[in-house]
Motif scaffolding. Sequence first.
Motif, PDB file in Angstrom:
ATOM      1  N   ARG A 264       4.104  -6.634  -0.281  1.00  0.00           N
ATOM      2  CA  ARG A 264       5.031  -6.576  -1.468  1.00  0.00           C
ATOM      3  C   ARG A 264       4.467  -6.619  -2.770  1.00  0.00           C
ATOM      4  O   ARG A 264       4.844  -5.895  -3.507  1.00  0.00           O
ATOM      5  CB  ARG A 264       5.958  -7.918  -1.130  1.00  0.00           C
TER       6      ARG A 264
ATOM      7  N   ARG B 266       4.271   1.224  -1.947  1.00  0.00           N
ATOM      8  CA  ARG B 266       4.277   1.708  -0.640  1.00  0.00           C
ATOM      9  C   ARG B 266       4.617   3.281  -0.662  1.00  0.00           C
ATOM     10  O   ARG B 266       4.444   3.728   0.614  1.00  0.00           O
ATOM     11  CB  ARG B 266       5.162   0.928   0.337  1.00  0.00           C
TER      12      ARG B 266
ATOM     13  N   VAL C 240       7.023 -13.044   2.515  1.00  0.00           N
ATOM     14  CA  VAL C 240       7.137 -13.053   4.147  1.00  0.00           C
ATOM     15  C   VAL C 240       7.593 -11.535   4.408  1.00  0.00           C
ATOM     16  O   VAL C 240       7.665 -11.302   5.613  1.00  0.00           O
ATOM     17  CB  VAL C 240       8.242 -13.819   4.773  1.00  0.00           C
ATOM     18  N   ALA C 241       7.396 -10.731   3.433  1.00  0.00           N
ATOM     19  CA  ALA C 241       7.965  -9.243   3.454  1.00  0.00           C
ATOM     20  C   ALA C 241       7.147  -8.576   4.388  1.00  0.00           C
ATOM     21  O   ALA C 241       7.542  -7.647   4.970  1.00  0.00           O
ATOM     22  CB  ALA C 241       8.423  -8.718   2.194  1.00  0.00           C
TER      23      ALA C 241
ATOM     24  N   ALA D 273       5.699  -8.937   6.929  1.00  0.00           N
ATOM     25  CA  ALA D 273       5.979  -9.104   8.550  1.00  0.00           C
ATOM     26  C   ALA D 273       7.014  -7.901   8.658  1.00  0.00           C
ATOM     27  O   ALA D 273       6.890  -7.429  10.071  1.00  0.00           O
ATOM     28  CB  ALA D 273       6.947 -10.379   8.845  1.00  0.00           C
ATOM     29  N   TRP D 274       7.960  -7.400   7.757  1.00  0.00           N
ATOM     30  CA  TRP D 274       8.710  -6.073   8.339  1.00  0.00           C
ATOM     31  C   TRP D 274       7.909  -4.786   7.558  1.00  0.00           C
ATOM     32  O   TRP D 274       7.947  -3.745   8.116  1.00  0.00           O
ATOM     33  CB  TRP D 274      10.050  -6.192   7.404  1.00  0.00           C
ATOM     34  N   MET D 275       7.135  -5.107   6.562  1.00  0.00           N
ATOM     35  CA  MET D 275       6.532  -3.922   5.684  1.00  0.00           C
ATOM     36  C   MET D 275       5.570  -3.070   6.440  1.00  0.00           C
ATOM     37  O   MET D 275       5.221  -1.808   6.421  1.00  0.00           O
ATOM     38  CB  MET D 275       6.261  -4.263   4.283  1.00  0.00           C
TER      39      MET D 275
ATOM     40  N   HIS E 113       5.433  -2.366   9.664  1.00  0.00           N
ATOM     41  CA  HIS E 113       6.087  -1.789  10.510  1.00  0.00           C
ATOM     42  C   HIS E 113       6.924  -0.651   9.744  1.00  0.00           C
ATOM     43  O   HIS E 113       6.882   0.676  10.205  1.00  0.00           O
ATOM     44  CB  HIS E 113       7.323  -2.603  11.307  1.00  0.00           C
ATOM     45  N   GLU E 114       7.469  -0.820   8.646  1.00  0.00           N
ATOM     46  CA  GLU E 114       7.941   0.453   7.767  1.00  0.00           C
ATOM     47  C   GLU E 114       6.774   1.274   7.306  1.00  0.00           C
ATOM     48  O   GLU E 114       7.058   2.789   7.405  1.00  0.00           O
ATOM     49  CB  GLU E 114       8.754  -0.421   6.582  1.00  0.00           C
TER      50      GLU E 114
ATOM     51  N   ALA F 140       5.784   3.373  10.147  1.00  0.00           N
ATOM     52  CA  ALA F 140       6.917   4.560  10.401  1.00  0.00           C
ATOM     53  C   ALA F 140       6.881   5.756   9.841  1.00  0.00           C
ATOM     54  O   ALA F 140       7.079   6.666  10.109  1.00  0.00           O
ATOM     55  CB  ALA F 140       8.332   3.785  10.448  1.00  0.00           C
TER      56      ALA F 140
END
Lengths: 139, 413
Positions: free
Chosen positions: A28, A33, A64-65, A67-69, A71-72, A75
Amino acid sequence: MTQFPAKAAMGKRVRGRALVAKDGFSARYDLDRAKGVFSRPEHKLAGRSYVGRVLVLDAAKGGVATAWMLHEMQARGIVPAALVLNSINPIMVQGAALADFTMISGFETDITLAVPDGALVEVDPESDPPCLRILDEAE
Amino acid sequence: MRLTDEETALLRGEAGAARRWAIDHQMRVGRYLGAADFVPVSQAHIMADTESLGAAGVAWLERMAALPQAERQVRVPTITDPRGTDFAAAHRLKQRDWMLDLERRAIAAFQAMGILMTDTCINYQTIMPAVRGEHMAYGDTGVVIYSNSVLGARSNFEGGPSALAAGLTGRTPRYGFHLDEQRRATLMVEIADTPHDLADWGALGGIVGRLAGDYWQVPVLRGIDRVPGSDELKHFGAALASYGSVALFHIAGITPEAVRLDDVADPALAVRARITAADIQAFQQAYRAKVDKVDVVVFAAPQLSLLEMQTLAGLLDGRRASVPLLVVTSPQVKPEADRMGLTARMEAAGALVLSGMCFYNSYAREMAEANQWRSLATNSAKLTNILGGYGYIPALLSMAACVDAACTGRIGR
């Protein structure tokens, strides 16, 4: 070939050119990105592309972002090859677990000083103990 | 990791695919971080704005939400961190339709799993504060550090996937701040001048965070000469977590686990640094020196409490903003601010009062481009730390100085 054992790792074995700095990491805080570059002006890798690189950095930072980023980013294919850290936080581990991303941490030496920027390295989470190997120091 | 019979059954898929994914994810995390077993949690708190999730993350959530009803429901109360928009004001922020579509899809998926859309990062002020010793799976670093430090709760940073997993299994791997030994102080800091302004508390958090350096450090502060208020510790903790990735601090004589300094610190722990008012001013000046004209003023990160809303409304009475002025609070505080006339007073001064979102996780880069925002004033040290990477040049000022900047379009020297 120089080899550095680590306390913990996950993901698949990968090879790539190292992008190294004695600085922290947060998807983040530090990254653009969309463009695949470090964007925080104060970061030692500001302006440099991380795509396909093995990032060798000091400590996990920020919120904490990530943790998703991870994966994003994976992809869309605009993602580092692996993350190598002296000190992790749970967010990096959680993000790597979700994304099946390769990560290794906890070395006996400061890994940011041990790996030359641009070196060809291999991250091997499957060896016992997991390790990082320098295959070729010159880019 | 040692598993109970119930956990073994989850891993075998006997409670469905969602819980099988959840316990497997938690075991991968737990093994990496040295957890011996699981600990039951009372609540989970999920950070999942769609800028972080992306289209791939939203699709992943939708697959989870499409599982049979009995398999996808969370087992413990599970709440949410701020979302990436306030739908009522999205057009004024120039957010795009595709962003709102992703938000709607993510919200629908969460609701299908029985998750309460609280959309707040100040749940410890508004929803249900944790009790000392209570094990939680909280997302949002500000929530974790406040709950661990001020309330004596026990949580690690749980990113969105792991918080969702905890909601589905009702437990989390027992490592880090769930363990007594991780809660001892590792870094002692002497505070020469107790801050008063919220931005000063944030600056102090930033300084201590930089000293701490990583997640596993636990600072203890000595020398704080009065009991700080909840908003002061909110800003201190949010900045400490942001700059240092720190999840727990102690203040000798004030926070619950540090009634006496030696409750948390070994006698051999020496003072690493002494922080003065000059250090706090220098921290702010380093940002302030880069900004003259201001494009936008933002109060957020963390969302404002009702008391902060009251203070801000008072500072704005009789004044008029000349640049965009954004005030971000929680969906729990906003109706109270409406009912008490605080929102109307702020809007009369030209403020846009937003609810249920935060600024930095609402497509901050795209908002900057659409609105031609670059220089920004805020009283949040956390926001100051985050926004540089999104292309902003932030200045950290007091709430009063931010109001002045909003009205004049410039930062006073």
